[in-house]
Motif scaffolding. Structure first.
Motif, PDB file in Angstrom:
ATOM      1  N   GLU A 224       0.905  -1.244  -0.082  1.00  0.00           N
ATOM      2  CA  GLU A 224       0.027  -0.016   0.009  1.00  0.00           C
ATOM      3  C   GLU A 224       0.785   1.403   0.120  1.00  0.00           C
ATOM      4  N   SER A 225       2.046   1.191   0.370  1.00  0.00           N
ATOM      5  CA  SER A 225       2.981   2.453   0.480  1.00  0.00           C
ATOM      6  C   SER A 225       4.048   2.200  -0.570  1.00  0.00           C
ATOM      7  N   SER A 226       3.959   1.387  -1.463  1.00  0.00           N
ATOM      8  CA  SER A 226       4.869   1.542  -2.450  1.00  0.00           C
ATOM      9  C   SER A 226       5.099   2.693  -3.575  1.00  0.00           C
ATOM     10  N   GLU A 227       4.023   3.463  -3.320  1.00  0.00           N
ATOM     11  CA  GLU A 227       4.175   4.700  -4.314  1.00  0.00           C
ATOM     12  C   GLU A 227       4.977   5.543  -3.725  1.00  0.00           C
ATOM     13  N   ILE A 228       5.751   5.287  -2.647  1.00  0.00           N
ATOM     14  CA  ILE A 228       6.863   6.262  -1.994  1.00  0.00           C
ATOM     15  C   ILE A 228       7.942   6.006  -2.971  1.00  0.00           C
ATOM     16  N   LEU A 229       8.229   4.753  -3.365  1.00  0.00           N
ATOM     17  CA  LEU A 229       9.380   4.315  -4.288  1.00  0.00           C
ATOM     18  C   LEU A 229       9.269   5.213  -5.602  1.00  0.00           C
ATOM     19  N   THR A 230       8.024   5.371  -6.259  1.00  0.00           N
ATOM     20  CA  THR A 230       7.779   6.190  -7.368  1.00  0.00           C
ATOM     21  C   THR A 230       7.963   7.567  -7.102  1.00  0.00           C
ATOM     22  N   LEU A 231       7.589   8.209  -6.118  1.00  0.00           N
ATOM     23  CA  LEU A 231       7.953   9.587  -5.624  1.00  0.00           C
ATOM     24  C   LEU A 231       9.402   9.794  -5.726  1.00  0.00           C
ATOM     25  N   GLN A 232      10.268   8.841  -4.995  1.00  0.00           N
ATOM     26  CA  GLN A 232      11.761   8.937  -4.788  1.00  0.00           C
ATOM     27  C   GLN A 232      12.330   9.246  -6.199  1.00  0.00           C
ATOM     28  N   VAL A 233      11.825   8.096  -7.174  1.00  0.00           N
ATOM     29  CA  VAL A 233      12.400   8.263  -8.653  1.00  0.00           C
ATOM     30  C   VAL A 233      11.966   9.734  -9.227  1.00  0.00           C
ATOM     31  N   LEU A 234      10.936  10.302  -9.070  1.00  0.00           N
ATOM     32  CA  LEU A 234      10.476  11.568  -9.670  1.00  0.00           C
ATOM     33  C   LEU A 234      11.447  12.598  -9.009  1.00  0.00           C
ATOM     34  N   ALA A 235      11.707  12.422  -7.696  1.00  0.00           N
ATOM     35  CA  ALA A 235      12.539  13.424  -6.963  1.00  0.00           C
ATOM     36  C   ALA A 235      13.893  13.462  -7.530  1.00  0.00           C
ATOM     37  N   LEU A 236      14.405  12.060  -7.762  1.00  0.00           N
ATOM     38  CA  LEU A 236      15.803  11.841  -8.308  1.00  0.00           C
ATOM     39  C   LEU A 236      15.905  12.654  -9.865  1.00  0.00           C
ATOM     40  N   CYS A 237      14.936  12.419 -10.476  1.00  0.00           N
ATOM     41  CA  CYS A 237      14.713  13.126 -11.935  1.00  0.00           C
ATOM     42  C   CYS A 237      14.852  14.224 -11.968  1.00  0.00           C
ATOM     43  N   LEU A 238      13.934  15.136 -10.856  1.00  0.00           N
ATOM     44  CA  LEU A 238      14.232  16.604 -10.728  1.00  0.00           C
ATOM     45  C   LEU A 238      15.626  17.004 -10.523  1.00  0.00           C
ATOM     46  N   VAL A 239      15.957  16.424  -9.476  1.00  0.00           N
ATOM     47  CA  VAL A 239      17.568  16.655  -9.211  1.00  0.00           C
ATOM     48  C   VAL A 239      18.563  16.367 -10.299  1.00  0.00           C
ATOM     49  N   ALA A 240      18.378  15.339 -11.154  1.00  0.00           N
ATOM     50  CA  ALA A 240      19.230  15.471 -12.336  1.00  0.00           C
ATOM     51  C   ALA A 240      19.038  16.216 -13.328  1.00  0.00           C
ATOM     52  N   PHE A 241      17.734  16.917 -13.328  1.00  0.00           N
ATOM     53  CA  PHE A 241      17.428  17.998 -14.324  1.00  0.00           C
ATOM     54  C   PHE A 241      17.861  19.223 -13.799  1.00  0.00           C
ATOM     55  N   ALA A 242      18.096  19.483 -12.596  1.00  0.00           N
ATOM     56  CA  ALA A 242      18.629  20.634 -11.878  1.00  0.00           C
ATOM     57  C   ALA A 242      20.211  20.787 -11.799  1.00  0.00           C
ATOM     58  N   ALA A 243      20.958  19.428 -11.871  1.00  0.00           N
ATOM     59  CA  ALA A 243      22.257  19.508 -11.402  1.00  0.00           C
ATOM     60  C   ALA A 243      23.182  20.178 -12.717  1.00  0.00           C
ATOM     61  N   PRO A 244      22.931  19.985 -13.678  1.00  0.00           N
ATOM     62  CA  PRO A 244      23.660  20.619 -14.757  1.00  0.00           C
ATOM     63  C   PRO A 244      23.395  22.264 -14.763  1.00  0.00           C
ATOM     64  N   PHE A 245      22.308  22.992 -14.154  1.00  0.00           N
ATOM     65  CA  PHE A 245      22.264  24.318 -14.056  1.00  0.00           C
ATOM     66  C   PHE A 245      23.075  24.746 -12.769  1.00  0.00           C
ATOM     67  N   ARG A 246      23.323  23.813 -11.640  1.00  0.00           N
ATOM     68  CA  ARG A 246      24.274  24.345 -10.519  1.00  0.00           C
ATOM     69  C   ARG A 246      25.729  24.146 -11.246  1.00  0.00           C
ATOM     70  N   LEU A 247      26.016  23.302 -11.907  1.00  0.00           N
ATOM     71  CA  LEU A 247      27.381  23.116 -12.518  1.00  0.00           C
ATOM     72  C   LEU A 247      27.759  24.279 -13.492  1.00  0.00           C
ATOM     73  N   GLY A 248      26.604  24.604 -14.145  1.00  0.00           N
ATOM     74  CA  GLY A 248      26.887  25.857 -15.302  1.00  0.00           C
ATOM     75  C   GLY A 248      27.456  27.034 -14.359  1.00  0.00           C
ATOM     76  N   LYS A 249      26.443  27.069 -13.089  1.00  0.00           N
ATOM     77  CA  LYS A 249      26.778  28.585 -12.552  1.00  0.00           C
ATOM     78  C   LYS A 249      28.000  28.641 -11.850  1.00  0.00           C
ATOM     79  N   SER A 250      28.571  27.364 -11.272  1.00  0.00           N
ATOM     80  CA  SER A 250      29.905  27.009 -10.599  1.00  0.00           C
ATOM     81  C   SER A 250      30.862  27.312 -11.571  1.00  0.00           C
ATOM     82  N   ILE A 251      30.859  27.111 -12.977  1.00  0.00           N
ATOM     83  CA  ILE A 251      31.564  27.265 -14.144  1.00  0.00           C
ATOM     84  C   ILE A 251      31.841  28.997 -14.406  1.00  0.00           C
ATOM     85  N   VAL A 252      30.696  29.494 -14.446  1.00  0.00           N
ATOM     86  CA  VAL A 252      30.551  30.925 -14.859  1.00  0.00           C
ATOM     87  C   VAL A 252      31.178  31.609 -13.490  1.00  0.00           C
ATOM     88  N   GLU A 253      30.957  31.302 -12.352  1.00  0.00           N
ATOM     89  CA  GLU A 253      31.660  31.904 -11.221  1.00  0.00           C
ATOM     90  C   GLU A 253      33.245  31.732 -11.075  1.00  0.00           C
TER      91      GLU A 253
END
Length: 255
Positions: A224-253
């Motif tokens: 019944e609680s297995s949807e938590i794993l799906t939310l974890q995957v979605l959160a990892l996808c969002l982090v993976a999407f945002a990681a290049p932006f943080r890397l780009g800002k560090s390069i600019v700095e």
């Protein structure tokens, strides 16, 4: 939801690739410092969301460990019952007792032991014993691989869904016939041990029933609680999407 769980690594890589494309676009368009600050805010927000989801998923993982412990307990209870039943049949059911007065009650207990053993014979079809024999895992978990989910996990889910408690509980450990046989045998010191051994088997059987029912409850709670794993995957996808932006800002700095 199932599609997300089945294709976790590809989805994470795709999100990372999309984020990298947008970051490259910011470099090509010579984005301002304000744009890179917005990108940094995006990383902080999505990273915080990922961290929060990871904490929630950690609770789910702890519950999964509890299920694994319950599997061990239920399996140990089954082994104990099988061992006691086999010892009883070997010692008292292979040959008739020399005293004719005790043959009938001992035979009643032997028949009951056979019935109890038969009622647990189908346990090999339960996810409990599939898991113990390492033919499948009790939960699909976080599989970072391509392809469909493990067929063993699917088989386990189907078997747990079709598990019939009434069939498993087909026999009571003690009834009028067995209680009468136990009472008769306990009156004679020479066969009192037979009655005591049967009572041990009856307790082992009842403990086995309790542990298997507890295992089923643990399994259903996690399903019944297995949807938590799906939310974890979605959160990892969002982090993976945002990681290049943080890397780009560090390069600019650094420039």
């Amino acid at each position: 939801m199932q599609f997300i769980n089945d294709n976790q690594l590809p989805l994470i890589l795709i999100c990372f690739l999309i984020g990298s494309i947008f970051t490259a676009f910011l470099f090509r368009s010579h984005a301002s410092q304000r744009a890179w600050k917005y990108a940094d805010v995006l990383w902080v927000v999505l990273g915080g969301l990922g961290a929060l989801t990871a904490v929630v998923a950690g609770v789910y993982t702890a519950d999964s460990s509890q299920l694994e412990r319950q599997i061990d307990i239920a399996y140990a209870a089954t082994r104990e019952f099988d061992r006691d039943a086999a010892r009883f049949r070997l010692a008292h059911c292979e040959v008739d007792h020399p005293a004719a007065a005790f043959r009938a009650p001992i035979r009643d207990l032997c028949d009951k032991v056979e019935f109890l053993s038969a009622s647990t014979a189908g346990n090999s079809e339960l996810p409990l014993f599939i898991a113990v024999t390492e033919r499948a895992a009790p939960l699909q978990g976080l599989h970072l691989f391509f392809g469909a989910p493990d067929s063993g996990a699917d088989m386990m889910e189907k078997e747990m869904a079709t598990f019939d408690e009434a069939e498993f509980l087909a026999f009571a450990a003690e009834d009028e016939a067995t209680r009468a046989a136990v009472a008769l045998l306990r009156q004679a010191p020479s066969v009192a041990g037979v009655a005591a051994e049967y009572q041990v088997i009856a307790r082992s059987y009842e403990e086995l029933i309790d542990e298997v029912m507890h295992l089923r409850d643990e399994w259903e709670f996690l399903q019944e609680s297995s949807e938590i794993l799906t939310l974890q995957v979605l959160a990892l996808c969002l982090v993976a999407f945002a990681a290049p932006f943080r890397l780009g800002k560090s390069i600019v700095e650094l420039r």
